[in-house]
Design a protein around this motif. Sequence first.
Motif, PDB file in Angstrom:
ATOM      1  N   MET A   1       0.816  -1.219   0.000  1.00  0.00           N
ATOM      2  CA  MET A   1       0.000   0.000   0.000  1.00  0.00           C
ATOM      3  C   MET A   1       0.845   1.262   0.000  1.00  0.00           C
ATOM      4  O   MET A   1       0.465   2.267  -0.604  1.00  0.00           O
ATOM      5  CB  MET A   1      -0.965  -0.013   1.177  1.00  0.00           C
ATOM      6  CG  MET A   1      -2.167  -0.899   0.954  1.00  0.00           C
ATOM      7  SD  MET A   1      -3.468  -0.616   2.182  1.00  0.00           S
ATOM      8  CE  MET A   1      -2.772  -1.444   3.596  1.00  0.00           C
ATOM      9  N   ARG A   2       2.004   1.219   0.658  1.00  0.00           N
ATOM     10  CA  ARG A   2       2.862   2.404   0.629  1.00  0.00           C
ATOM     11  C   ARG A   2       3.381   2.640  -0.777  1.00  0.00           C
ATOM     12  O   ARG A   2       3.428   3.794  -1.260  1.00  0.00           O
ATOM     13  CB  ARG A   2       4.018   2.258   1.620  1.00  0.00           C
ATOM     14  CG  ARG A   2       4.858   3.523   1.732  1.00  0.00           C
ATOM     15  CD  ARG A   2       5.785   3.503   2.929  1.00  0.00           C
ATOM     16  NE  ARG A   2       6.886   2.546   2.793  1.00  0.00           N
ATOM     17  CZ  ARG A   2       7.881   2.427   3.667  1.00  0.00           C
ATOM     18  NH1 ARG A   2       7.906   3.203   4.759  1.00  0.00           N
ATOM     19  NH2 ARG A   2       8.838   1.535   3.496  1.00  0.00           N
ATOM     20  N   ALA A   3       3.759   1.568  -1.463  1.00  0.00           N
ATOM     21  CA  ALA A   3       4.226   1.720  -2.849  1.00  0.00           C
ATOM     22  C   ALA A   3       3.104   2.242  -3.743  1.00  0.00           C
ATOM     23  O   ALA A   3       3.329   3.122  -4.591  1.00  0.00           O
ATOM     24  CB  ALA A   3       4.745   0.380  -3.369  1.00  0.00           C
TER      25      ALA A   3
ATOM     26  N   ASP B   1       9.746  -1.652  -1.477  1.00  0.00           N
ATOM     27  CA  ASP B   1       8.491  -2.051  -0.842  1.00  0.00           C
ATOM     28  C   ASP B   1       7.826  -3.196  -1.596  1.00  0.00           C
ATOM     29  O   ASP B   1       7.289  -4.135  -0.991  1.00  0.00           O
ATOM     30  CB  ASP B   1       7.529  -0.857  -0.776  1.00  0.00           C
ATOM     31  CG  ASP B   1       7.777   0.034   0.436  1.00  0.00           C
ATOM     32  OD1 ASP B   1       8.548  -0.360   1.325  1.00  0.00           O
ATOM     33  OD2 ASP B   1       7.198   1.130   0.477  1.00  0.00           O
ATOM     34  N   LEU B   2       7.856  -3.121  -2.906  1.00  0.00           N
ATOM     35  CA  LEU B   2       7.194  -4.165  -3.691  1.00  0.00           C
ATOM     36  C   LEU B   2       7.952  -5.479  -3.622  1.00  0.00           C
ATOM     37  O   LEU B   2       7.345  -6.556  -3.670  1.00  0.00           O
ATOM     38  CB  LEU B   2       6.998  -3.698  -5.133  1.00  0.00           C
ATOM     39  CG  LEU B   2       5.951  -2.588  -5.271  1.00  0.00           C
ATOM     40  CD1 LEU B   2       5.960  -1.988  -6.663  1.00  0.00           C
ATOM     41  CD2 LEU B   2       4.557  -3.122  -4.921  1.00  0.00           C
TER      42      LEU B   2
ATOM     43  N   GLU C   1       7.772 -10.919  -1.361  1.00  0.00           N
ATOM     44  CA  GLU C   1       8.368 -11.937  -0.495  1.00  0.00           C
ATOM     45  C   GLU C   1       7.449 -12.345   0.654  1.00  0.00           C
ATOM     46  O   GLU C   1       7.650 -13.407   1.257  1.00  0.00           O
ATOM     47  CB  GLU C   1       9.687 -11.406   0.080  1.00  0.00           C
ATOM     48  CG  GLU C   1      10.782 -11.249  -0.970  1.00  0.00           C
ATOM     49  CD  GLU C   1      11.999 -10.500  -0.444  1.00  0.00           C
ATOM     50  OE1 GLU C   1      11.946 -10.048   0.716  1.00  0.00           O
ATOM     51  OE2 GLU C   1      12.969 -10.348  -1.197  1.00  0.00           O
ATOM     52  N   ASN C   2       6.440 -11.529   0.957  1.00  0.00           N
ATOM     53  CA  ASN C   2       5.641 -11.775   2.154  1.00  0.00           C
ATOM     54  C   ASN C   2       4.170 -12.076   1.905  1.00  0.00           C
ATOM     55  O   ASN C   2       3.505 -12.611   2.794  1.00  0.00           O
ATOM     56  CB  ASN C   2       5.746 -10.577   3.099  1.00  0.00           C
ATOM     57  CG  ASN C   2       7.083 -10.510   3.798  1.00  0.00           C
ATOM     58  OD1 ASN C   2       7.311 -11.185   4.798  1.00  0.00           O
ATOM     59  ND2 ASN C   2       7.996  -9.710   3.256  1.00  0.00           N
ATOM     60  N   LEU C   3       3.659 -11.735   0.736  1.00  0.00           N
ATOM     61  CA  LEU C   3       2.245 -11.955   0.476  1.00  0.00           C
ATOM     62  C   LEU C   3       1.992 -13.344  -0.079  1.00  0.00           C
ATOM     63  O   LEU C   3       2.871 -13.960  -0.688  1.00  0.00           O
ATOM     64  CB  LEU C   3       1.701 -10.886  -0.480  1.00  0.00           C
ATOM     65  CG  LEU C   3       1.657  -9.466   0.078  1.00  0.00           C
ATOM     66  CD1 LEU C   3       1.195  -8.479  -0.987  1.00  0.00           C
ATOM     67  CD2 LEU C   3       0.752  -9.388   1.299  1.00  0.00           C
TER      68      LEU C   3
ATOM     69  N   GLY D   1       1.879  -7.495  -9.971  1.00  0.00           N
ATOM     70  CA  GLY D   1       1.256  -6.602 -10.943  1.00  0.00           C
ATOM     71  C   GLY D   1       1.677  -5.167 -10.758  1.00  0.00           C
ATOM     72  O   GLY D   1       1.967  -4.456 -11.723  1.00  0.00           O
ATOM     73  N   LEU D   2       1.725  -4.719  -9.502  1.00  0.00           N
ATOM     74  CA  LEU D   2       2.148  -3.342  -9.250  1.00  0.00           C
ATOM     75  C   LEU D   2       3.629  -3.177  -9.545  1.00  0.00           C
ATOM     76  O   LEU D   2       4.051  -2.112 -10.028  1.00  0.00           O
ATOM     77  CB  LEU D   2       1.833  -2.944  -7.818  1.00  0.00           C
ATOM     78  CG  LEU D   2       2.072  -1.471  -7.479  1.00  0.00           C
ATOM     79  CD1 LEU D   2       1.280  -0.539  -8.386  1.00  0.00           C
ATOM     80  CD2 LEU D   2       1.744  -1.180  -6.007  1.00  0.00           C
TER      81      LEU D   2
END
Length: 591
Positions: A142-144, A186-187, A192-194, A214-215
Amino acid sequence: MNKHIIKGAVAAMMVCGLASCDLEEYNPAGSTADNIFTSQDGFNALVNSAYAYWGGQLYGREDPVLLWNGGGDEWINIANGGYGRQLSKYQECLSTQGQFSNTWVRLYEIVNDCNAGIERHGNVVWTDSHMARVRMGELSFMRALAYWHIVENFGNVVLRTNETKVMEPKAYRSTYEDLYKLMFDDLQTACENLDPDPYPANEVGRATLKAAYGLMARVALTYVQYCNSQAEKDKFYEKAEAAARYVIDNQASLKVSLYDTPAEVYAKENNKTNHEAMFVVTHSTVSSQNMKSGNPYRLHSYFHAKYSGWCGMTQNYTDGNDKNGKAGGMCMMPTRHLLNLFDEEKDSRYNAWFKEDYYLNIDDYVWKDVDIEHFEMNPSMVGQTVSKGDLVMRFTKKAVDDKRNKPYAVVDINDIYDPATGAVSTKANFNIHFPTLIKFDDGSIEARSLPTNSELGSNDVFLMRLPEMYFIVAECQVMKSGGSTAEAAKYINVIRKRAAVPGHETEMEAKASEMTLDYILEERSRELCGEHLRWFDLKRTGKIVEYIKTRNYNPDIAPYVNENCGLRPIPQNFLNSITNPEEFGQNPGWS
C-alpha cells in the motif's frame, strides 16, 4: 458472504497535510498509540485504516474519476462549472483548488498509516506469525501504491518513511530515483511476504501476491520515463516484463484468470468475486461499514447519459442512475475518438460495456410535442403510441441515415459531436445523450431495494486487471532494445481474441507490423477505458499534448493543455504550512 476490508480503525492515523492529528481520537480511554499498536488486534486496526482510505476517500468517488479518467483523450466532463472543470479539463486550474489538496492529503494519510505500521511491526506481540509476515507485505504494497499515485500526480515531492507525528517546519523534494527506489524495495518486500490468498482467506480486498507482482510491473514501466539512456530504460523494461510475465505464467497458483468474454468481466454478479481482478478497493453493502456511510460508491452515476424524463422513460434499475447526466452535471461522456476506436461488428467489448438503446419501461407512451421537438423527430409522430418493451431512444456511435424519421428517437454520433471538429455539440438537446459506459453499474442498488437514484453503491473497484499484464509485456517488447513485435502481437492477441465477436476471431488478430506504442495505447483504451488509468498512461508516455492538441482527440480541453499538464499543482495549503515554500517550489506552469 465474504468479508470486505472496509472500516477497521478508520480514524486511527488521520493526518493533516503531512502531520498527524490527535491519536487519542482512536482510543478515548487514553491509551497511547504505541500501546495500542503493540497488540495484534490494534495493529490489524491500523492496517485496516490504511485500506479504508482507498475506498472511503478515493476510488468510488468523483475526484479520481475526474483526475485520472479526465484530462486525457477518452472522456469529457460535461460539467459547465465547479471543480469538475478544473480537475478534468485543466481549466482555471489553481493550486488553491481544494480537490488537489484533498488528493494530496488522502494519499499521504495512507503513507503515514503504512509508515506507522512498518515502524511498529517489530514491536507487536504477534500470536500469529503468518499474519505478521502478511501484514508487513500489505503495508509495503500500500505504501508503494500510494507513492506511485503521489509521485505521478505531483512529481518529486516529499519522501516520508517514518510516521509523521508533528508537522515539520521545512520540507524538501526528493529525487525520482529515491522515490522509486522505495517503491521497488516495498514491492520486493510485498512479493516476499504476500500469499496468493488474502489472510484470512475470506477478507476480500487485501493485497495478495498477484497484486504485488502486478504493481511491480506497472511501477517499473512507469519509471522508464525518468531514465536518461536506452540502456537504463531497457533495465526497467526488463523488470516490468519479468513481473508481468510472472503473473501471466502463474495464473493458476496466483488464483487469477481471464473471463471467457468481456461481458463477464463487469457482470454485476461477478463484482465481489472477480477472478480477473488483481487488486480491488472494497465497499460494503452495509453502509455503516463504509468510511463514507452516506455515499460510499458513486461510480454507477458518473458515466450515464440522460434518458429519464424523455419519451416516457422513468429512471429504473436496468438503465441506471442518470441523475448526473444533465447540463452541468458531474458526468463523464466518451470522446468521439474513444467511440471510434471500437469496431463493434467484430469487437464485442463495445456492446458489452456501452449502452446505446433504451426500451420503454412504462405500459405505453403516446409521443408528445416536447419529445418530438427535443429530438427533432418527424412531427407526424405526435399522437402515435409506443408499447412497453419497444425501443424508444437510441444514442449511438454510428451515423444513422434518415434518423429523424425513425419510430424512435435517435441521437447519432453527428448529433453528439460536431462533425467538423469532433468537439461536443453545443446543442443542448443533444449533448446530454451519448453512449453510456456501464462497467460500474451496481446491482446491489436493486438487491437492497434502494431508490434508483441512490448514492449508496457498494461495488468493489478494480484497480488492476489481468489484461494489463499482457499489455505491459507487449509494450516492453515494442520499446526495449532487441524486442520482438511478433512477441508483442502474441500477447496483444490474447486479449483481442477474447474480445472477438464469435466468428470474427481472425479479423481481430493484430499483426506484428502493427505493433507500435500508439497501437498498444489504443488497445489499452479499448480494454481499460474508464478504469482510472488513462491519464497515467498518457503522462508516462509523454502523449498528453500530442493526443489532445496535435491529434485533436479531445478538442474540448485542447485550449487548456500544455507541456505542464503532466503534473498537478502542489497544493497551496501545503506550501503555506512550511517555512521554505520558495525553496520547495511550485510545479512548473501552475500558480
